[in-house]
Each structure stands twice: as C-alpha cells, then as structure tokens.
Design a protein around this motif. Structure first.
Motif, PDB file in Angstrom:
ATOM      1  N   LEU A  18     -45.115  17.799   5.644  1.00 32.64           N
ATOM      2  CA  LEU A  18     -45.765  18.481   6.992  1.00 32.64           C
ATOM      3  C   LEU A  18     -45.018  17.760   7.929  1.00 32.64           C
ATOM      4  CD1 LEU A  18     -49.494  18.157   6.185  1.00 32.64           C
ATOM      5  CD2 LEU A  18     -48.245  20.387   6.459  1.00 32.64           C
ATOM      6  N   LEU A  19     -44.693  16.417   7.934  1.00 29.17           N
ATOM      7  CA  LEU A  19     -43.977  15.823   8.936  1.00 29.17           C
ATOM      8  C   LEU A  19     -42.449  16.398   9.009  1.00 29.17           C
ATOM      9  CD1 LEU A  19     -44.786  12.253   8.269  1.00 29.17           C
ATOM     10  CD2 LEU A  19     -45.230  13.479  10.392  1.00 29.17           C
ATOM     11  N   GLY A  20     -41.803  16.668   7.856  1.00 31.42           N
ATOM     12  CA  GLY A  20     -40.449  17.283   7.637  1.00 31.42           C
ATOM     13  C   GLY A  20     -40.508  18.765   8.530  1.00 31.42           C
ATOM     14  N   LYS A  21     -41.696  19.510   8.457  1.00 28.18           N
ATOM     15  CA  LYS A  21     -41.720  20.607   9.232  1.00 28.18           C
ATOM     16  C   LYS A  21     -41.487  20.775  10.570  1.00 28.18           C
ATOM     17  CE  LYS A  21     -44.274  22.989   5.311  1.00 28.18           C
ATOM     18  NZ  LYS A  21     -45.581  23.838   5.002  1.00 28.18           N
ATOM     19  N   SER A  22     -41.865  19.541  11.174  1.00 27.36           N
ATOM     20  CA  SER A  22     -41.904  19.510  12.617  1.00 27.36           C
ATOM     21  C   SER A  22     -40.437  19.218  13.145  1.00 27.36           C
ATOM     22  CB  SER A  22     -42.850  18.375  12.894  1.00 27.36           C
ATOM     23  OG  SER A  22     -41.918  17.133  12.610  1.00 27.36           O
ATOM     24  N   GLY A  23     -39.494  18.933  12.098  1.00 24.21           N
ATOM     25  CA  GLY A  23     -37.999  18.546  12.682  1.00 24.21           C
ATOM     26  C   GLY A  23     -37.891  17.360  13.743  1.00 24.21           C
ATOM     27  N   GLU A  24     -39.111  16.569  13.591  1.00 23.17           N
ATOM     28  CA  GLU A  24     -39.041  15.427  14.494  1.00 23.17           C
ATOM     29  C   GLU A  24     -38.703  14.237  13.619  1.00 23.17           C
ATOM     30  OE1 GLU A  24     -42.282  15.245  17.186  1.00 23.17           O
ATOM     31  OE2 GLU A  24     -42.082  17.158  17.864  1.00 23.17           O
ATOM     32  N   PRO A  25     -38.506  13.196  14.131  1.00 27.71           N
ATOM     33  CA  PRO A  25     -37.957  11.948  13.321  1.00 27.71           C
ATOM     34  C   PRO A  25     -39.485  11.347  13.172  1.00 27.71           C
ATOM     35  CG  PRO A  25     -37.472  11.533  15.541  1.00 27.71           C
ATOM     36  CD  PRO A  25     -37.738  13.060  15.351  1.00 27.71           C
ATOM     37  N   VAL A  26     -39.534  10.769  11.923  1.00 27.55           N
ATOM     38  CA  VAL A  26     -40.802   9.957  11.724  1.00 27.55           C
ATOM     39  C   VAL A  26     -40.978   8.708  12.619  1.00 27.55           C
ATOM     40  CG1 VAL A  26     -42.067   8.722   9.910  1.00 27.55           C
ATOM     41  CG2 VAL A  26     -40.772  10.846   9.337  1.00 27.55           C
ATOM     42  N   MET A  27     -41.790   8.428  13.293  1.00 24.78           N
ATOM     43  CA  MET A  27     -42.153   7.423  14.136  1.00 24.78           C
ATOM     44  C   MET A  27     -42.300   5.794  13.317  1.00 24.78           C
ATOM     45  SD  MET A  27     -41.653   8.787  16.947  1.00 24.78           S
ATOM     46  CE  MET A  27     -41.942   7.370  18.259  1.00 24.78           C
ATOM     47  N   PRO A  28     -41.806   4.788  13.761  1.00 27.96           N
ATOM     48  CA  PRO A  28     -42.078   3.352  13.296  1.00 27.96           C
ATOM     49  C   PRO A  28     -43.389   3.369  12.587  1.00 27.96           C
ATOM     50  CG  PRO A  28     -40.726   3.219  15.236  1.00 27.96           C
ATOM     51  CD  PRO A  28     -41.183   4.688  15.059  1.00 27.96           C
ATOM     52  N   LEU A  29     -44.365   3.487  13.380  1.00 23.89           N
ATOM     53  CA  LEU A  29     -45.658   3.222  12.841  1.00 23.89           C
ATOM     54  C   LEU A  29     -46.164   4.349  11.842  1.00 23.89           C
ATOM     55  CD1 LEU A  29     -47.645   2.137  16.258  1.00 23.89           C
ATOM     56  CD2 LEU A  29     -46.712   0.772  14.284  1.00 23.89           C
ATOM     57  N   SER A  30     -45.556   5.518  11.699  1.00 21.04           N
ATOM     58  CA  SER A  30     -45.752   6.496  10.729  1.00 21.04           C
ATOM     59  C   SER A  30     -45.088   5.744   9.431  1.00 21.04           C
ATOM     60  CB  SER A  30     -45.139   7.724  11.165  1.00 21.04           C
ATOM     61  OG  SER A  30     -46.108   8.338  12.101  1.00 21.04           O
ATOM     62  N   ASP A  31     -43.950   5.254   9.590  1.00 22.83           N
ATOM     63  CA  ASP A  31     -43.335   4.573   8.598  1.00 22.83           C
ATOM     64  C   ASP A  31     -44.376   3.372   7.988  1.00 22.83           C
ATOM     65  OD1 ASP A  31     -40.977   5.859   7.976  1.00 22.83           O
ATOM     66  OD2 ASP A  31     -39.916   4.980   9.492  1.00 22.83           O
ATOM     67  N   VAL A  32     -44.783   2.777   8.748  1.00 27.42           N
ATOM     68  CA  VAL A  32     -45.869   1.525   8.440  1.00 27.42           C
ATOM     69  C   VAL A  32     -46.802   2.136   7.426  1.00 27.42           C
ATOM     70  CG1 VAL A  32     -47.395  -0.141   9.265  1.00 27.42           C
ATOM     71  CG2 VAL A  32     -45.175  -0.031  10.163  1.00 27.42           C
ATOM     72  N   CYS A  33     -47.342   3.392   8.129  1.00 25.43           N
ATOM     73  CA  CYS A  33     -48.647   3.837   7.503  1.00 25.43           C
ATOM     74  C   CYS A  33     -48.143   4.275   5.804  1.00 25.43           C
ATOM     75  CB  CYS A  33     -49.281   5.025   8.057  1.00 25.43           C
ATOM     76  SG  CYS A  33     -50.150   4.314   9.627  1.00 25.43           S
ATOM     77  N   LEU A  34     -47.029   5.084   6.055  1.00 29.63           N
ATOM     78  CA  LEU A  34     -46.581   5.711   4.936  1.00 29.63           C
ATOM     79  C   LEU A  34     -46.237   4.497   3.738  1.00 29.63           C
ATOM     80  CD1 LEU A  34     -44.429   8.537   6.413  1.00 29.63           C
ATOM     81  CD2 LEU A  34     -46.804   8.579   5.102  1.00 29.63           C
ATOM     82  N   SER A  35     -45.931   3.309   4.423  1.00 33.45           N
ATOM     83  CA  SER A  35     -45.663   2.264   3.176  1.00 33.45           C
ATOM     84  C   SER A  35     -46.603   1.500   2.699  1.00 33.45           C
ATOM     85  CB  SER A  35     -44.881   1.154   4.093  1.00 33.45           C
ATOM     86  OG  SER A  35     -45.535   0.833   4.752  1.00 33.45           O
ATOM     87  N   PHE A  36     -48.019   1.736   3.114  1.00 33.01           N
ATOM     88  CA  PHE A  36     -49.213   0.956   2.848  1.00 33.01           C
ATOM     89  C   PHE A  36     -49.415   1.603   1.245  1.00 33.01           C
ATOM     90  CE2 PHE A  36     -51.271  -0.012   7.209  1.00 33.01           C
ATOM     91  CZ  PHE A  36     -50.568  -1.007   7.274  1.00 33.01           C
ATOM     92  N   GLY A  37     -50.382   0.666   0.425  1.00 34.93           N
ATOM     93  CA  GLY A  37     -50.782   1.079  -0.953  1.00 34.93           C
ATOM     94  C   GLY A  37     -49.675   1.284  -1.876  1.00 34.93           C
ATOM     95  N   CYS A  38     -49.329   2.527  -2.401  1.00 34.59           N
ATOM     96  CA  CYS A  38     -48.325   2.455  -3.323  1.00 34.59           C
ATOM     97  C   CYS A  38     -46.746   3.052  -2.522  1.00 34.59           C
ATOM     98  CB  CYS A  38     -48.947   3.516  -4.602  1.00 34.59           C
ATOM     99  SG  CYS A  38     -49.153   4.966  -3.813  1.00 34.59           S
ATOM    100  N   GLY A  39     -47.200   3.413  -1.345  1.00 34.18           N
ATOM    101  CA  GLY A  39     -45.861   4.003  -0.772  1.00 34.18           C
ATOM    102  C   GLY A  39     -45.205   5.242  -1.251  1.00 34.18           C
ATOM    103  N   ASP A  40     -44.232   5.184  -1.377  1.00 32.75           N
ATOM    104  CA  ASP A  40     -43.302   6.544  -2.085  1.00 32.75           C
ATOM    105  C   ASP A  40     -43.340   6.362  -3.335  1.00 32.75           C
ATOM    106  OD1 ASP A  40     -42.947   7.432   0.644  1.00 32.75           O
ATOM    107  OD2 ASP A  40     -40.857   6.806   0.573  1.00 32.75           O
ATOM    108  N   ASP A  41     -44.167   5.336  -4.305  1.00 29.12           N
ATOM    109  CA  ASP A  41     -44.161   5.236  -5.231  1.00 29.12           C
ATOM    110  C   ASP A  41     -45.268   6.368  -5.992  1.00 29.12           C
ATOM    111  OD1 ASP A  41     -41.892   3.542  -5.493  1.00 29.12           O
ATOM    112  OD2 ASP A  41     -43.573   1.819  -5.720  1.00 29.12           O
ATOM    113  N   GLY A  42     -46.184   6.500  -5.436  1.00 35.52           N
ATOM    114  CA  GLY A  42     -47.308   7.336  -5.883  1.00 35.52           C
ATOM    115  C   GLY A  42     -47.913   6.650  -6.998  1.00 35.52           C
TER     116      GLY A  42
END
Length: 172
Positions: A13-37
């Motif tokens: 969904l973020l990629g469809k916007s064409g906008e860069p991922v903001m730093p705090l979004s990166d923080v959120c995406l890193s919680f838990g298992c992050g990109d490992d799933g």
C-alpha cells in the motif's frame, strides 16, 4: 501481530503512493518480527493469543459491569511531532478490535505545574526514550492533553457518543 506478513500488506500500500516511507513508519515496520514475518503455525498461535485476550477482556468487562474504559492516550501531553515511537496506550485496543476514541480534554500543559520528574527512573529503553521527549515543560506550554475511551466490541457508535458526553462534561 501487526507485521506477521513481513510487512508485505503495508509496504504494498505504501509503495502505491509513490511517496517515501517516513522515518517513524520505518520504526513501526521494524517492531515485532519486522520484515521477517512469521510462519503459518506462528501466525495461528498469535491469533489464538489475540482471541483469548479479547475474550478475557470482554468477559471481565461483562463480569464487572464495565461499559467503558477511560485511560490516557499517551505517556504525556501531546508529544513533539515526528518523535513518538511508542503507541502502547492505544495499540492494545487495535489488536483486540475494541472500539476506541482518542479525544482532547480541553486541558493543556501548564509548564509551572507539569514539570518533568527528575527522580524518575525508566524501567527500559522505551520508557527512557519516550520520557526523555518531555524534557523541558516550557516547550510544551499549552500542549493539549488527550484521553481515550474504549468500549465493548461491536459498540462503536456508543463509544463515540460516550466520548462526546465526556468531552462536554470536561470542557463545561
């Protein structure tokens, strides 16, 4: 539980916007298992934990005759923009799928009364960081103070109405 799919849904969904991922979004995406799933088995275990927690909360609220839970929305007054990394006061209700409304109380920070507690000892790095954001009360003079109201599952409209009533009482 937020990123068990290795953030695929969010990043698509973020990629469809064409906008860069903001730093705090990166923080959120890193919680838990992050990109490992997680594996399907682990995902099922997480859903079972979530469902049990949801049932426990609903049962306890029913047992005690509780319709709403009024609580803080954050550890402090409105925080400095683009700095907050902790949303533990609100994310529980998202995980449990309980209706929740965050609303301003009409109260604001009084830097003369609301000075940081210099004797406070954080229990972990998260507390140290978040508490450190409120380092100088004069920077927060007039910052709004918000609360959140959580209700029983499936009672979304009632929670919105109850939050309006509470807001009216507080600001009267």
């Amino acid at each position: 539980m937020y990123n068990q799919d290795a953030n695929k849904g969010q990043k698509t969904l973020l990629g469809k916007s064409g906008e860069p991922v903001m730093p705090l979004s990166d923080v959120c995406l890193s919680f838990g298992c992050g990109d490992d799933g997680v594996s399907v088995s682990e995902q099922q275990q997480l859903c079972a934990i979530r469902d049990k927690g949801r049932d426990d909360y609903q049962d306890k609220m029913k047992e005690l005759g509780i319709d709403y839970i009024l609580s803080p929305a954050y550890v402090s007054v409105a925080p400095k923009q683009e700095r907050v990394k902790y949303w533990g006061y609100t994310n529980l209700w998202n995980i449990l799928d309980f209706p929740n409304v965050v609303f301003p109380t009409g109260l604001t920070c009084d830097s003369g009364l609301d000075a940081p507690d210099k004797d406070y000892k954080p229990r972990n790095d998260v507390e140290k960081y978040e508490y450190g954001l409120y380092d100088d009360a004069s920077e927060f003079k007039g910052a709004p103070i918000s609360l959140q109201l959580t209700g029983r599952r499936w009672f979304d409209e009632e929670v919105v109405k109850a939050s309006q009533v509470i807001h009216e009482i507080i600001t009267a």
